[in-house]
Scaffold this motif. Structure first.
Motif, PDB file in Angstrom:
ATOM      1  N   LEU A 243      41.235  45.061  52.432  1.00  0.00           N
ATOM      2  CA  LEU A 243      41.665  44.204  51.326  1.00  0.00           C
ATOM      3  C   LEU A 243      42.503  43.045  51.843  1.00  0.00           C
ATOM      4  O   LEU A 243      42.319  41.895  51.420  1.00  0.00           O
ATOM      5  N   ASN A 247      41.762  39.072  51.465  1.00  0.00           N
ATOM      6  CA  ASN A 247      42.742  38.212  50.799  1.00  0.00           C
ATOM      7  C   ASN A 247      43.268  37.116  51.710  1.00  0.00           C
ATOM      8  O   ASN A 247      43.611  36.020  51.257  1.00  0.00           O
ATOM      9  N   SER A 294      45.021  41.418  44.134  1.00  0.00           N
ATOM     10  CA  SER A 294      43.563  41.442  44.171  1.00  0.00           C
ATOM     11  C   SER A 294      43.056  40.138  44.777  1.00  0.00           C
ATOM     12  O   SER A 294      43.820  39.173  44.913  1.00  0.00           O
ATOM     13  N   SER A 347      48.851  44.195  41.768  1.00  0.00           N
ATOM     14  CA  SER A 347      47.865  44.827  40.889  1.00  0.00           C
ATOM     15  C   SER A 347      48.050  46.321  40.722  1.00  0.00           C
ATOM     16  O   SER A 347      47.484  46.930  39.811  1.00  0.00           O
ATOM     17  N   LYS A 349      46.851  48.405  42.788  1.00  0.00           N
ATOM     18  CA  LYS A 349      45.649  49.029  43.343  1.00  0.00           C
ATOM     19  C   LYS A 349      45.498  48.741  44.835  1.00  0.00           C
ATOM     20  O   LYS A 349      44.419  48.956  45.386  1.00  0.00           O
ATOM     21  N   GLY A 350      46.553  48.269  45.464  1.00  0.00           N
ATOM     22  CA  GLY A 350      46.479  47.947  46.878  1.00  0.00           C
ATOM     23  C   GLY A 350      47.312  48.885  47.709  1.00  0.00           C
ATOM     24  O   GLY A 350      47.060  50.087  47.761  1.00  0.00           O
ATOM     25  N   TYR A 359      50.473  42.466  35.249  1.00  0.00           N
ATOM     26  CA  TYR A 359      49.720  43.721  35.185  1.00  0.00           C
ATOM     27  C   TYR A 359      50.500  44.798  34.430  1.00  0.00           C
ATOM     28  O   TYR A 359      50.215  45.980  34.544  1.00  0.00           O
TER      29      TYR A 359
END
Length: 445
Positions: A243, A247, A294, A347, A349-350, A359
């Motif tokens: 990720l 990014n 994200s 997010s 989610k990382g 968020y």
């Protein structure tokens, strides 16, 4: 940056894949320092090119030795009062077994140490761009020793060392927004406020002498930055490093385009210097945030950083500080932007489940990021200014005005970057007659 923790009795098994990956990442980060040298070297005038290159290259020598002797211990040793680390086995690397693993990871301590060494090398080298044309090389070398010891090693512990105050507070800095970029940018500002402006600042033209060299340097930085960022998850196979890799590319592209768009609107042209500077601004901003946002968030980070950094580089003319190559405008401002935007774009989610304002996470993380950002900024600016003041009053930080005007390359290094006479090397001064005599004897023979 993955959490730095002390050695444990039971460690996971060595992973050849993770170890190899991290060694490659270490080499990529090392390449960034020569890339930085080219980037800065192309941005100065011809008469300062070699000095600019050397100010980065000397960091490869000095900081490496300091890191082995005590720097690694100060940054990643056992916590001492949330301010600095110290583990006697790390001093001189004397007590590290070659097969010992960094606790919680599948790579040797030596691999982690050398990866972190490359960060320690490039961070003070970043400062040099603000000091172009006017600092004695010997004084710069002494400053490197003092700054790494007093500023970088402790700050690295604050941010990444287990027990460091920023680490324990929960400040997110994946790969160096605070510890590297804000740290270096604030230091640059502190030093230039002490040593003053270049001769002819805001009066004489001080344009880059080689934009191709600038673009080459920017390209090497972009390439090496994948190791800088993706490697900072230390090879764990959970997708976070991937990720971060994505990014890094996305934010850098967005920042470059945003900088160019701002430049076209403001100045009427798309410049190569703008493209290179915009790319670096994006790389800086995504460094702390790339593991938390994200890819869409990375675009936002890049665009915001590209525009704000492009605006910030002009502040030196408004406020009168001579940041020669925009270290403050790109690295300090870019680092601040990237670090604070985590509070909005994280997010969940990382690298962690932390969520930013957009968020649904509120402003809790934003305030933590503020503490890390402004704590590091204030300490680095003040400590760096004090170090520069002490050196200026003892050794003298600046070359003479005549040496600055005639060229710091000849004054400090007895060489020139380019030989326009067609005769070969760039040796000048007392060495030149001896060299000419030697060549003459060879011809006669």
């Amino acid at each position: 940056m993955a959490p730095a923790i002390t050695l444990a009795a039971e460690a996971p098994k060595l992973s050849a894949a993770d170890t190899g990956f991290m060694l490659i990442c270490s080499a990529l980060v090392m390449l960034m320092t020569p890339g930085l040298a080219f980037f800065y070297g192309g941005m100065v005038r011809v008469k300062s090119t070699l000095n600019m290159l050397m100010m980065s290259f000397i960091s490869l020598g000095i900081v490496t030795i300091l890191w082995v002797l005590y720097g690694f211990s100060m940054a990643f040793g056992a916590d001492k009062g949330s301010v600095v680390g110290w583990t006697s086995d790390f001093v001189g690397f004397s007590g590290i077994d070659k097969m010992a693993l960094w606790d919680g990871y599948t790579i040797p301590v030596f691999v982690f140490a050398v990866f972190q060494l490359m960060f320690a090398i490039i961070t003070p080298a970043l400062i040099s761009g603000a000091l172009a044309d006017r600092v004695k090389f010997s004084a710069w070398a002494v400053f490197l020793v003092l700054w790494a010891t007093v500023v970088y090693f402790p700050v690295a512990h604050w941010v990444w060392g287990s027990g460091g105050w920023a680490f324990d507070l929960g400040v997110i800095d994946f790969a160096g927004g605070t510890a590297v970029h804000i740290n270096a940018g604030a230091a640059a500002l502190g030093v230039i406020l002490v040593i003053g402006k270049r001769v002819g600042f805001k009066k004489d033209p001080m344009r880059p002498h080689s934009l191709p060299l600038v673009m080459l340097g920017a390209g090497l930085l972009w390439f090496g930055w994948f190791g800088f960022n993706a490697g900072s998850w230390l090879g764990n196979g959970d997708g976070v490093g991937a990720l971060m890799f994505v990014n890094t590319q996305v934010a850098t592209a967005a920042a470059m385009l945003a900088w160019l768009a701002y430049e076209k609107i403001r100045h009427g042209a798309f410049t190569t210097l703008g493209a290179a500077s915009g790319a670096v601004a994006g790389l800086v901003a995504i460094t702390p945030s790339g593991g938390a946002v994200s890819p869409l968030g990375a675009i936002a980070v890049g665009v915001i950083a590209g525009v704000l950094c492009a605006m910030a580089v002009g502040l030196k003319y408004k406020f009168g500080y001579d940041d020669s190559l925009d270290v403050v405008g790109v690295h300090m401002v870019g680092g601040i932007v990237g670090s604070l935007l985590i509070g909005f774009f994280a997010s969940g989610k990382g690298q962690s489940d932390v969520e930013g304002l957009f968020y649904g996470g509120g402003l809790d993380q934003f305030w933590k990021q503020c503490a890390g950002v402004f704590g590091v900024l204030a300490y680095s600016l003040i400590a760096s200014a004090i170090l520069a003041f002490l050196l200026d009053k003892t050794l003298g930080m600046r070359v003479t005005e005549d040496e600055e005007v005639s060229g710091i390359d000849q004054a400090e290094h007895a060489e020139t970057a380019y030989d326009f006479s067609g005769a070969g090397g760039g040796v000048v001064g007392t060495a030149a007659p001896a060299l000419a005599a030697t060549q003459s004897k060879k011809v006669d023979a």
